[in-house]
Design an enzyme around this catalytic site. Structure first.
Site, PDB file in Angstrom:
ATOM      1  N   GLY A  49      47.743  39.075  31.985  1.00  0.00           N
ATOM      2  CA  GLY A  49      48.713  39.611  31.032  1.00  0.00           C
ATOM      3  C   GLY A  49      49.040  41.042  31.400  1.00  0.00           C
ATOM      4  O   GLY A  49      48.853  41.445  32.546  1.00  0.00           O
ATOM      5  N   HIS A  61      42.788  40.669  37.691  1.00  0.00           N
ATOM      6  CA  HIS A  61      44.153  41.105  38.008  1.00  0.00           C
ATOM      7  C   HIS A  61      44.171  42.637  38.014  1.00  0.00           C
ATOM      8  O   HIS A  61      43.918  43.267  36.984  1.00  0.00           O
ATOM      9  CB  HIS A  61      45.137  40.651  36.927  1.00  0.00           C
ATOM     10  CG  HIS A  61      45.688  39.276  37.096  1.00  0.00           C
ATOM     11  ND1 HIS A  61      45.038  38.158  36.675  1.00  0.00           N
ATOM     12  CD2 HIS A  61      46.876  38.850  37.628  1.00  0.00           C
ATOM     13  CE1 HIS A  61      45.794  37.085  36.924  1.00  0.00           C
ATOM     14  NE2 HIS A  61      46.907  37.475  37.508  1.00  0.00           N
ATOM     15  N   GLU A 113      48.673  45.317  40.513  1.00  0.00           N
ATOM     16  CA  GLU A 113      49.955  44.605  40.525  1.00  0.00           C
ATOM     17  C   GLU A 113      50.964  45.443  39.748  1.00  0.00           C
ATOM     18  O   GLU A 113      51.835  46.081  40.329  1.00  0.00           O
ATOM     19  CB  GLU A 113      49.812  43.208  39.896  1.00  0.00           C
ATOM     20  CG  GLU A 113      51.119  42.419  39.900  1.00  0.00           C
ATOM     21  CD  GLU A 113      51.066  41.161  39.027  1.00  0.00           C
ATOM     22  OE1 GLU A 113      50.218  41.068  38.126  1.00  0.00           O
ATOM     23  OE2 GLU A 113      51.924  40.274  39.238  1.00  0.00           O
TER      24      GLU A 113
HETATM   25 ZN   LIG Z   1      48.426  36.199  38.399  1.00  0.00          ZN
END
Ligand SMILES: [Zn+2]
Length: 383
Positions: free
Chosen positions: A186, A213, A216
């Site tokens: 998210g 994550h 990014e």
């Molecule tokens: Zn992803």
């Protein structure tokens, strides 16, 4: 007819699709078949932008490509809406496995966030079990066609929510029933992994692996927090680690005509980049997705500006993934083809990237070794 063909087919004379692949970063709610979304939406009374499979597939790709985060996120409203029943979850999971197998994937990890599938009253444990039943059915269906695939669940918590501990406990509870790792997903910017420090500590105390994550939509601070607070063994994307690397070309070395291997100039790594490279922390790079979401906008415009090639050339543990096959309109085969076209990668490069992924898989050592051997044998038989 005299014009040169600039975008010729890849210079490889084998079928990229048939190469054995390892997929580490692929979201369940980003990989549905359009026809399935239409069927399931009808069953639950959910309204879609189109009920034609081709037009709906295009709508997903265009929305993801629009440059608007609002439109991009709206795509997941539709996939998640049809994944609120055991039947819907089962079918999506089963087809996910079949689609991976058709793409040549022999080992995959599928990530998804159980907390997003409780709208119809299912419990966290029930949704994990429904997905596992679907994955098992998919593996069986693939086996019936004479192929083999293994798929594990990456149980994911949503960063903007506050259920990290509960989801970490859920993942550990299902470690003997398909859960192989944990992730947070998210909105990255503004939601550092540090927010989930207690959940990550719990996972570490239970020797349960995490990929996070990071790097990014946010930069080095997020990566640092993923490694320190999240104890991440892999980084979801991680591509912005390149912001901690400086590359200086000397004039003579930067002449055109250099081949890819010596086109890297003097490279200096910061402490964080050194840690990630030297410790072999795998980067789950998703080339097309990174371009679409603007993750690599700081490095230049097209896919050729993606730092994955530089990272790979200087020894980072780069793996190649799809992220959201529906929204990006890609398969892992497509992503490999993109690398062949963009960076002139050959069979040895594709093998190395695949072995990187196999070795970074959240599998026991003996299974990893078997996977590596299978891949090596398949590539050797191509020659
Ligand atoms: Zn992803």
């Amino acid at each position: 007819m005299t014009e040169p063909i600039l975008d010729a087919a890849p210079a490889l004379d084998f079928d990229l699709k048939s190469l054995p692949k390892v997929s580490l970063h692929d979201h369940l709610d980003g990989g549905l078949r359009p026809a399935t979304i239409i069927d399931l939406a009808e069953a639950v009374g959910h309204t879609l932008p189109s009920t034609d499979p081709v037009a709906l597939g295009e709508w997903f790709r265009e929305s993801a490509d629009s440059g608007s985060l609002v439109r991009y996120l709206e795509t997941f409203d539709h996939t998640i809406a049809v994944m609120q029943t055991k039947e819907g979850l089962f079918r999506v999971a089963k087809e996910f496995v079949e689609d991976l197998a058709d793409d040549g994937v022999v080992y995959g990890e599928v990530r998804w966030a159980p907390e997003q599938h409780l709208q119809n009253g299912l419990t966290l444990d029930e949704v994990v079990e429904a997905i596992q039943a679907g994955l098992d059915a998919g593996v069986d269906a693939v086996a019936e066609t004479g192929r083999e695939i293994q798929v594990g669940q990456l149980i994911t918590a949503m960063r903007h929510a506050d259920r990290g501990q509960e989801i970490a406990e859920l993942a550990v509870r299902h470690r003997n029933n398909g859960a192989v790792g944990f992730d947070i997903a998210g909105a990255e910017d503004g939601f550092l992994p540090a927010r989930f420090r207690d959940a990550f500590t719990y996972l570490a105390q239970h020797n349960f692996p995490a990929t996070v994550h990071a790097g990014e939509a946010a930069g080095l601070e997020s990566i640092q927090s993923a490694l320190v607070d999240g104890r991440a063994l892999r980084l979801g994307h991680g591509v912005r680690i390149a912001e901690d690397i400086t590359v200086e070309f000397d004039d003579e070395d930067s002449e055109e005509g250099d081949n890819a291997d010596d086109s890297i100039g003097m490279v200096t790594l910061g402490e964080l980049a050194s840690w990630v490279r030297d410790r072999g922390i795998a980067l789950e790079i998703c080339p097309s997705s990174n371009l679409q979401t603007g993750a690599i906008a700081g490095f230049g415009e097209g896919i050729e500006s993606h730092p994955l090639d530089m990272l790979y050339q200087i020894g980072f543990n780069v793996t190649i993934n799809t992220d959201n096959r529906l929204m990006s309109g890609v398969t892992l085969t497509d992503e490999f083809e993109l690398l062949v076209e963009t960076f002139d990668y050959d069979l040895d490069d594709l093998l190395e990237l695949t072995l990187n992924a196999a070795e970074a898989a959240f599998l026991p050592l003996e299974e990893k070794e078997a996977l590596v051997e299978y891949i090596n044998d398949a590539y050797a038989n191509l020659a």
